[in-house]
Design a protein around this motif. Structure first.
Motif, PDB file in Angstrom:
ATOM      1  N   PRO A  59       0.797  -1.232   0.000  1.00  0.00           N
ATOM      2  CA  PRO A  59       0.000   0.000   0.000  1.00  0.00           C
ATOM      3  C   PRO A  59       0.831   1.285   0.000  1.00  0.00           C
ATOM      4  N   TYR A  60       1.843   1.350   0.857  1.00  0.00           N
ATOM      5  CA  TYR A  60       2.648   2.567   0.929  1.00  0.00           C
ATOM      6  C   TYR A  60       3.442   2.780  -0.358  1.00  0.00           C
ATOM      7  N   GLY A  61       3.903   1.702  -0.977  1.00  0.00           N
ATOM      8  CA  GLY A  61       4.610   1.803  -2.257  1.00  0.00           C
ATOM      9  C   GLY A  61       3.697   2.335  -3.356  1.00  0.00           C
ATOM     10  N   VAL A  62       2.438   1.901  -3.358  1.00  0.00           N
ATOM     11  CA  VAL A  62       1.475   2.387  -4.350  1.00  0.00           C
ATOM     12  C   VAL A  62       1.184   3.870  -4.121  1.00  0.00           C
ATOM     13  N   ILE A  63       0.991   4.257  -2.863  1.00  0.00           N
ATOM     14  CA  ILE A  63       0.724   5.666  -2.541  1.00  0.00           C
ATOM     15  C   ILE A  63       1.919   6.537  -2.959  1.00  0.00           C
TER      16      ILE A  63
END
Length: 114
Positions: A59-63
């Motif tokens: 999730p943080y990588g996508v954000i």
């Protein structure tokens, strides 16, 4: 509105729409998984690591990928402006835009070193 303005407007709209969609997808992943996908206090700081996290659907990588795209949208807009001014044979604005583009690239490089 002239063609340069139309091209620039669409470039910004597409960049913002794409980055917003990616950020929202990352937020949805974060909500579903309940975690960032990274160990505590360890987050990607390099583009390669961010992209690997995005492809792994962390999730943080996508954000962060969405935020990176949002930051690159104005730079891409300046690059499109150079091409548009060249097509219109407006050489004064081409040179000015090349200077702005150079400053942007140099600032990214200097920021990376700091």
């Amino acid at each position: 509105m002239d063609s340069v303005g139309i091209v620039i407007g669409w470039t910004l709209r597409i960049g913002i729409a794409m980055s917003s969609t990616i950020i929202i997808a990352g937020l949805i992943l974060f909500y579903i998984k309940g975690q960032s996908g990274y160990e505590a206090n360890r987050y990607p700081t390099h583009i390669k690591d961010i992209m690997q996290g995005c492809f792994a659907l962390k999730p943080y990588g996508v954000i962060l990928t969405g935020l990176l795209l949002l930051m690159l949208t104005p730079v891409f807009r300046v690059g499109i402006s150079i091409i548009a001014f060249l097509v219109e044979k407006d050489y004064l604005y081409t040179v000015i835009t090349l200077i702005v583009f150079s400053i942007l690239i140099i600032s990214f490089y200097i920021g990376r070193m700091a």
